[in-house]
Design an enzyme around this catalytic site. Structure first.
Site, PDB file in Angstrom:
ATOM      1  N   GLU A  91       0.668  -1.411   0.156  1.00 55.22           N
ATOM      2  CA  GLU A  91      -0.041   0.014  -0.119  1.00 55.22           C
ATOM      3  C   GLU A  91       0.990   1.198  -0.204  1.00 55.22           C
ATOM      4  O   GLU A  91       2.049   1.271   0.481  1.00 55.22           O
ATOM      5  CB  GLU A  91      -0.874  -0.155   1.149  1.00 55.22           C
ATOM      6  N   CYS A 104       2.981   8.229   1.999  1.00 51.60           N
ATOM      7  CA  CYS A 104       3.447   7.303   3.266  1.00 51.60           C
ATOM      8  C   CYS A 104       3.842   5.978   2.299  1.00 51.60           C
ATOM      9  O   CYS A 104       3.066   5.549   1.489  1.00 51.60           O
ATOM     10  CB  CYS A 104       2.460   7.146   3.772  1.00 51.60           C
ATOM     11  N   CYS A 111       5.166  -7.776   7.227  1.00 56.24           N
ATOM     12  CA  CYS A 111       6.018  -7.335   8.239  1.00 56.24           C
ATOM     13  C   CYS A 111       6.337  -8.332   9.359  1.00 56.24           C
ATOM     14  O   CYS A 111       5.466  -9.253   9.525  1.00 56.24           O
ATOM     15  CB  CYS A 111       5.506  -6.027   9.092  1.00 56.24           C
ATOM     16  N   CYS A 115       3.557  -6.452  15.938  1.00 55.42           N
ATOM     17  CA  CYS A 115       2.916  -5.872  16.889  1.00 55.42           C
ATOM     18  C   CYS A 115       1.469  -6.338  17.165  1.00 55.42           C
ATOM     19  O   CYS A 115       0.781  -6.516  15.940  1.00 55.42           O
ATOM     20  CB  CYS A 115       3.123  -4.314  16.561  1.00 55.42           C
ATOM     21  N   CYS A 118      -1.557  -4.067  15.164  1.00 50.54           N
ATOM     22  CA  CYS A 118      -1.076  -3.828  13.771  1.00 50.54           C
ATOM     23  C   CYS A 118      -1.780  -4.663  12.752  1.00 50.54           C
ATOM     24  O   CYS A 118      -1.568  -6.160  12.796  1.00 50.54           O
ATOM     25  CB  CYS A 118       0.397  -3.371  13.322  1.00 50.54           C
ATOM     26  N   CYS A 356      -2.972   1.854   7.818  1.00 53.82           N
ATOM     27  CA  CYS A 356      -1.968   0.812   8.412  1.00 53.82           C
ATOM     28  C   CYS A 356      -2.372  -0.628   7.866  1.00 53.82           C
ATOM     29  O   CYS A 356      -2.845  -1.313   8.610  1.00 53.82           O
ATOM     30  CB  CYS A 356      -1.888   0.769   9.780  1.00 53.82           C
TER      31      CYS A 356
HETATM   32  N1  SAH Z   1       7.411  -0.426  11.301  1.00 54.96           N
HETATM   33  C1  SAH Z   1       7.366   0.964  11.390  1.00 54.96           C
HETATM   34  C2  SAH Z   1       6.724   1.880  10.475  1.00 54.96           C
HETATM   35  C3  SAH Z   1       5.106   1.406  10.289  1.00 54.96           C
HETATM   36  S1  SAH Z   1       3.953   1.644  11.094  1.00 54.96           S
HETATM   37  C4  SAH Z   1       7.301   1.492  12.859  1.00 54.96           C
HETATM   38  O1  SAH Z   1       6.682   0.612  13.576  1.00 54.96           O
HETATM   39  O2  SAH Z   1       7.303   2.650  12.975  1.00 54.96           O
HETATM   40  C5  SAH Z   1       3.478   3.350  11.221  1.00 54.96           C
HETATM   41  C6  SAH Z   1       2.963   3.689  12.560  1.00 54.96           C
HETATM   42  O3  SAH Z   1       1.685   3.237  12.488  1.00 54.96           O
HETATM   43  C7  SAH Z   1       3.832   3.021  13.607  1.00 54.96           C
HETATM   44  O4  SAH Z   1       3.682   3.922  14.528  1.00 54.96           O
HETATM   45  C8  SAH Z   1       2.558   1.829  13.989  1.00 54.96           C
HETATM   46  O5  SAH Z   1       2.631   1.768  15.383  1.00 54.96           O
HETATM   47  C9  SAH Z   1       1.062   2.470  13.584  1.00 54.96           C
HETATM   48  N2  SAH Z   1       0.078   1.600  13.542  1.00 54.96           N
HETATM   49  C10 SAH Z   1       0.086   0.429  13.096  1.00 54.96           C
HETATM   50  N3  SAH Z   1      -1.359   0.023  13.229  1.00 54.96           N
HETATM   51  C11 SAH Z   1      -1.978   0.897  13.733  1.00 54.96           C
HETATM   52  C12 SAH Z   1      -3.359   1.151  13.752  1.00 54.96           C
HETATM   53  N4  SAH Z   1      -4.223   0.100  13.651  1.00 54.96           N
HETATM   54  N5  SAH Z   1      -4.027   2.400  14.213  1.00 54.96           N
HETATM   55  C13 SAH Z   1      -3.021   3.447  14.337  1.00 54.96           C
HETATM   56  N6  SAH Z   1      -1.714   3.316  14.128  1.00 54.96           N
HETATM   57  C14 SAH Z   1      -1.147   2.157  13.886  1.00 54.96           C
END
Ligand code: SAH
Length: 366
Positions: A91, A104, A111, A115, A118, A356
């Site tokens: 994306e 973005c 990934c 987390c 996510c 995300c």
């Molecule tokens: N791997 C990197 C970059 C990708 S995620 C990182 O962890 O920073 C980009 C941001 O979106 C990160 O801060 C991540 O924690 C956040 N993110 C992931 N899923 C999300 C969700 N469902 N709602 C809001 N933010 C989210």
């Protein structure tokens, strides 16, 4: 497999068109379109239709194709689902804002970080993206800006109707950029040189891969660094971010401080606000209680940083809830009272699943 013209150098491109029985000057015309991000040959209006068809049969422009394009109701956010040549999907999101046009970018297909909140990590890591693929994400957005330049919904940067360039890059799409640092650097060098995007308008976000932060320090470019912190204690952070078992908060912040001090930049801290579903259907705060706000303030006291508060975007597969607006503001108020710079991130494009990894995931489920 079709030849990807974007990946050819000038002499290879010339040979390619001459092998098709075309004059050499066509190569320069094609190059011009490629640099503008033309997604297909039909867009190359100064080529004869017969040549466009001939090219289409044997070649493609970019190393990826647009599978889906979704535009938010206010027209400011465009989300692309892109397919790479091995059929992996990624994306990328274009956000037109008052300060510029920001893209973005995804750095990996999938990934590995795991987390718990996510969507991107649900199907695991497929592979790293190449510098060309990341660069092509920018070109897709660039093309969109040019083609829709006169869309009245377009919010032009600084009110300038001619500003149809990508001005900012945030590496916050799918993937962990610091697990793919060499390709990331190759891509950013190219974006800086060829598209003139200044270092200070580039932000790389990491979940906290400490050796990767030191690689960025060694690289030496004054980009912005964002740390996805999401919790003020190791105990809490480890429950939502497995990477915390490897690199503790203190190590991550020490490396991040070193980076930002070197370049005299403000560190960006990302903090998702997560709740859990309570027994009576109510939302119980998870990482955003007033106590955690106090702990976060202590952790960040005296640092040159900005805390971006991000209300969690719902991911059906994940067992969290989004806290109320009031809870978000209460959390922010405590940070402000303690002298921490903070803002609530305006969610862009939630109506088009821009949050995300949702689009990619939903497409896989279809
Ligand atoms: N791997 C990197 C970059 C990708 S995620 C990182 O962890 O920073 C980009 C941001 O979106 C990160 O801060 C991540 O924690 C956040 N993110 C992931 N899923 C999300 C969700 N469902 N709602 C809001 N933010 C989210």
């Amino acid at each position: 497999m079709k030849t990807v013209l974007f990946l050819l150098n000038d002499s290879q491109l010339q040979k390619f068109v001459m092998d098709l029985g075309e004059p050499r000057f066509r190569a320069a015309q094609i190059r011009d379109w490629l640099q503008r991000g033309a997604p297909d040959f039909d867009s190359m209006k100064n080529l004869p239709i017969s040549l466009r068809q001939k090219l289409d049969a044997v070649a493609q422009t970019l190393p990826l194709k647009i599978v889906k394009k979704l535009v938010s109701s206010d027209g400011a956010t465009t989300k692309f689902l892109l397919q790479l040549n091995d059929c992996e999907q990624i994306e990328c999101v274009l956000m037109r804002t008052t300060y510029g046009n920001s893209v973005c970018v995804s750095s990996q297909a999938g990934c590995a970080m795991g987390c718990k909140f996510c969507a991107s990590t649900l199907l695991g890591l497929k592979r790293n993206l190449t510098p060309d693929e990341m660069f092509a994400e920018i070109l897709v957005a660039q093309w969109e800006l040019r083609v829709n330049a006169h869309d009245e919904k377009n919010i032009h940067a600084n009110g300038d109707p001619n500003n149809n360039d990508v001005s900012h890059i945030v590496v916050m799409g799918t993937g962990e950029p610091l697990q793919n640092t060499e390709n990331l650097i190759g891509f950013l060098e190219r974006a800086n040189q060829e598209l003139n995007i200044s270092w200070r308008r580039i932000t790389v976000s990491t979940c906290g891969i400490v050796p990767g932060i030191y690689d960025l320090i060694k690289w030496g470019r004054p980009i912005n660094l964002a740390i996805s912190l999401h919790a003020p204690t190791d105990e809490l952070r480890s429950t939502i971010m497995p990477i915390n078992n490897k690199y503790k908060i203190s190590e991550v912040l020490t490396a991040a401080d070193e980076f930002t001090n070197l370049h005299n930049r403000q560190l960006m801290i990302e903090y998702i606000l997560l709740g859990k579903h309570g027994e009576n259907g109510e939302t119980v705060l998870y990482n955003c209680t007033p106590e955690y706000a106090e702990m976060l303030s202590k952790l960040l006291a005296g640092k040159n940083c900005m805390v971006n508060l991000i209300p969690w975007n719902t991911v059906d597969e994940r067992d969290f809830a989004s806290p109320s607006g009031n809870a978000v503001h209460r959390f922010q108020d405590i940070l402000i009272k303690n002298g921490i710079h903070t803002r609530i991130r305006r969610e862009r494009g939630t109506d088009i699943g821009s949050a995300c990894g949702q689009l990619r995931l939903n497409n896989k489920k279809d």
